[in-house]
Write an enzyme that holds these catalytic residues in place. Structure first.
Site, PDB file in Angstrom:
ATOM      1  N   SER A 193       0.800  -1.227   0.000  1.00  0.00           N
ATOM      2  CA  SER A 193       0.000   0.000   0.000  1.00  0.00           C
ATOM      3  C   SER A 193       0.829   1.272   0.000  1.00  0.00           C
ATOM      4  O   SER A 193       0.336   2.313  -0.415  1.00  0.00           O
ATOM      5  CB  SER A 193      -0.948  -0.010   1.200  1.00  0.00           C
ATOM      6  OG  SER A 193      -0.232  -0.225   2.397  1.00  0.00           O
ATOM      7  N   HIS A 221      -5.396  -3.646  -2.214  1.00  0.00           N
ATOM      8  CA  HIS A 221      -5.087  -2.672  -3.274  1.00  0.00           C
ATOM      9  C   HIS A 221      -5.033  -3.306  -4.657  1.00  0.00           C
ATOM     10  O   HIS A 221      -4.633  -2.650  -5.617  1.00  0.00           O
ATOM     11  CB  HIS A 221      -3.766  -1.965  -2.977  1.00  0.00           C
ATOM     12  CG  HIS A 221      -3.886  -0.929  -1.911  1.00  0.00           C
ATOM     13  ND1 HIS A 221      -4.428   0.311  -2.125  1.00  0.00           N
ATOM     14  CD2 HIS A 221      -3.567  -0.971  -0.590  1.00  0.00           C
ATOM     15  CE1 HIS A 221      -4.420   1.007  -0.997  1.00  0.00           C
ATOM     16  NE2 HIS A 221      -3.904   0.244  -0.056  1.00  0.00           N
ATOM     17  N   LYS A 252     -12.010   0.014  -0.663  1.00  0.00           N
ATOM     18  CA  LYS A 252     -11.122   0.726  -1.594  1.00  0.00           C
ATOM     19  C   LYS A 252     -11.789   0.762  -2.973  1.00  0.00           C
ATOM     20  O   LYS A 252     -12.754   1.485  -3.158  1.00  0.00           O
ATOM     21  CB  LYS A 252      -9.733   0.119  -1.545  1.00  0.00           C
ATOM     22  CG  LYS A 252      -9.084   0.514  -0.210  1.00  0.00           C
ATOM     23  CD  LYS A 252      -7.770  -0.112   0.111  1.00  0.00           C
ATOM     24  CE  LYS A 252      -7.301   0.416   1.474  1.00  0.00           C
ATOM     25  NZ  LYS A 252      -6.385  -0.464   2.145  1.00  0.00           N
TER      26      LYS A 252
END
Ligand SMILES: *Cc1c(COP(=O)(O)O)cnc(C)c1O
Length: 406
Positions: A193, A221, A252
């Site tokens: 990240s 991610h 996310k």
């Protein structure tokens, strides 16, 4: 407005003690002031009354404001109510929660999936439930804080390996195998990240298999970013069936909130019995489950969003490197602009803000000392013009701080 009642001596003594610690953080430059958004999260945001190009979110595809997700949330709340009033194992599992899990499992190409309140709680819950005394976890040194905290909660032994270093991972696995542990679990972020680099998953899986270890990948991610329709690193590398635990977040690219593990039916069943955040913390509002289902629909039906994300990523990365910035080892939309000292990163972030760009400085302890950076994430929803204006701001600010190479 009512006055706050006068605090007792004991209440004030605690505040005094905490204030001393806060002063220390300020002196070290490690104090976080909250930035308050006066607008929806988006490619532009309003902070302190000013419109800014936003390079600070994990909202890769802009799904948080996608009409299908918003509609699902509104309709979901109308039909199902605002909250569940119970933990999953007592009365807090509704058909929409299970429907989301079926959809996630199909999306990740696993037998089953189980949803938790967040990515943080899924890591803490899974690691603390699966590992006990007599087990061992083999973990990348730069794994996310939620993995580190999950490991801290187990009585299992831990062996760390150097970041993305296959030889060192092999050393750790050999050491683990030699000791005759009951379970060996190798854990890695899929995409890291803070640096935006991708784990060498094929090599890790091969070595883990060779030494009797199961693999857990945290694709927080990578989901919505890498692989077919954003299925993540396991799909990106063609490793379906060989990764025991596929962790993801719904907070996310998916644009809502929550975390999940996609795995076998046995793992799901086991975690329902043993994972403490699952057992002792209430379930998501049904509107959350329904908007996450809508997000999967969007991922499956609008692949052009992911294409645009990568176009923007290439454009912005190329711009930064042509300007002469050091963007580290990034291979994904997460692009750090390396600054060295925390004070430089803060100055860069401040200069960018003056020039209409919101990009947060990140320092110790989130990244190692001396590796402070401004971390940028472009999204599918940025326009080319916004990215060019952001690059101009970087050029100007970077020049003032002497950060440009060559
Ligand atoms: C953001 C992140 C998490 C936490 O996810 P939340 O849903 O925000 O709690 C876990 N793991 C990694 C690798 C992350 O980047």
């Amino acid at each position: 407005m009512t006055d706050t009642p006068r605090p007792s001596d004991a209440v004030r003594a605690l505040d005094r003690s905490l204030s001393a610690d806060l002063d220390h953080l300020r002196a070290e430059g490690l104090y976080h002031a909250l930035r308050v958004l006066e607008s929806p999260q988006g490619h532009e945001v309003t902070i302190a009354g000013k419109r800014l190009i936003n390079l600070s979110s994990n909202n890769y595809l802009g799904l948080n404001t996608h009409p299908r997700l918003v509609e699902a949330a509104v309709e979901g709340a109308r039909k199902w109510g605002a909250g569940t009033g119970a933990v999953r194992t007592i009365a807090g599992t509704q058909s929409v929660h299970e429907e989301l899990e079926v959809r996630l499992a199909a999306f990740k190409r696993t037998e089953a999936a189980l949803v938790f309140q967040s990515g943080y709680t899924v890591n803490v819950g899974v690691l603390s439930a699966l590992l006990e005394e007599g087990d061992v976890v083999v973990s990348d040194k730069l794994n996310h804080a939620s993995i580190i905290d999950g490991i801290r909660l187990t009585k299992a032994d831990r062996i760390l390996y150097e970041h993305c270093d296959l030889d060192d991972a092999e050393r750790a696995l050999v050491q683990a195998q030699a000791k005759g542990y009951r379970r060996i679990l190798l854990v890695t972020d899929g995409v890291f990240s803070m640096d935006g680099d991708i784990a060498p998953l094929p090599g890790l899986v091969e070595r883990a298999e060779h030494h009797g270890a199961a693999v857990m990948v945290d694709d927080a991610h990578a989901t919505g970013v890498l692989g077919d329709h954003g299925r993540g690193t396991t799909d990106h590398f063609g490793l379906h069936g060989r990764v025991a635990l596929n962790i993801g977040t719904l907070s996310k690219a998916v644009g809502v909130v929550g975390g999940y593990v996609a795995a076998s039916r046995t793992v799901r069943d086991y975690l329902i019995q043993r994972a403490r955040p699952f057992l002792f913390s209430s379930s998501h509002p049904p509107a959350v489950a329904l908007s996450c289902i809508a997000a999967i629909d969007v991922l499956e039906s609008e692949p052009e969003l992911i294409e645009r994300l990568w176009q923007n990523t290439r454009h912005f990365k190329q711009g930064l490197s042509e300007l002469g910035f050091d963007t580290g080892a990034s291979q994904t939309p997460i692009t750090p602009v390396m600054c060295g000292e925390a004070a430089i990163a803060t100055q860069l972030s401040d200069l960018l803000m003056e020039r209409g760009v919101f990009a947060q400085a990140i320092g110790f302890p989130t990244v190692p000392l001396g590796k402070a950076r401004v971390r940028t994430i472009v999204t599918a929803t940025h326009t080319g013009d916004e990215l060019d204006r952001a690059l101009d701001a970087f050029a100007d600010a970077g020049h003032r701080l002497g950060l440009l190479r060559g």
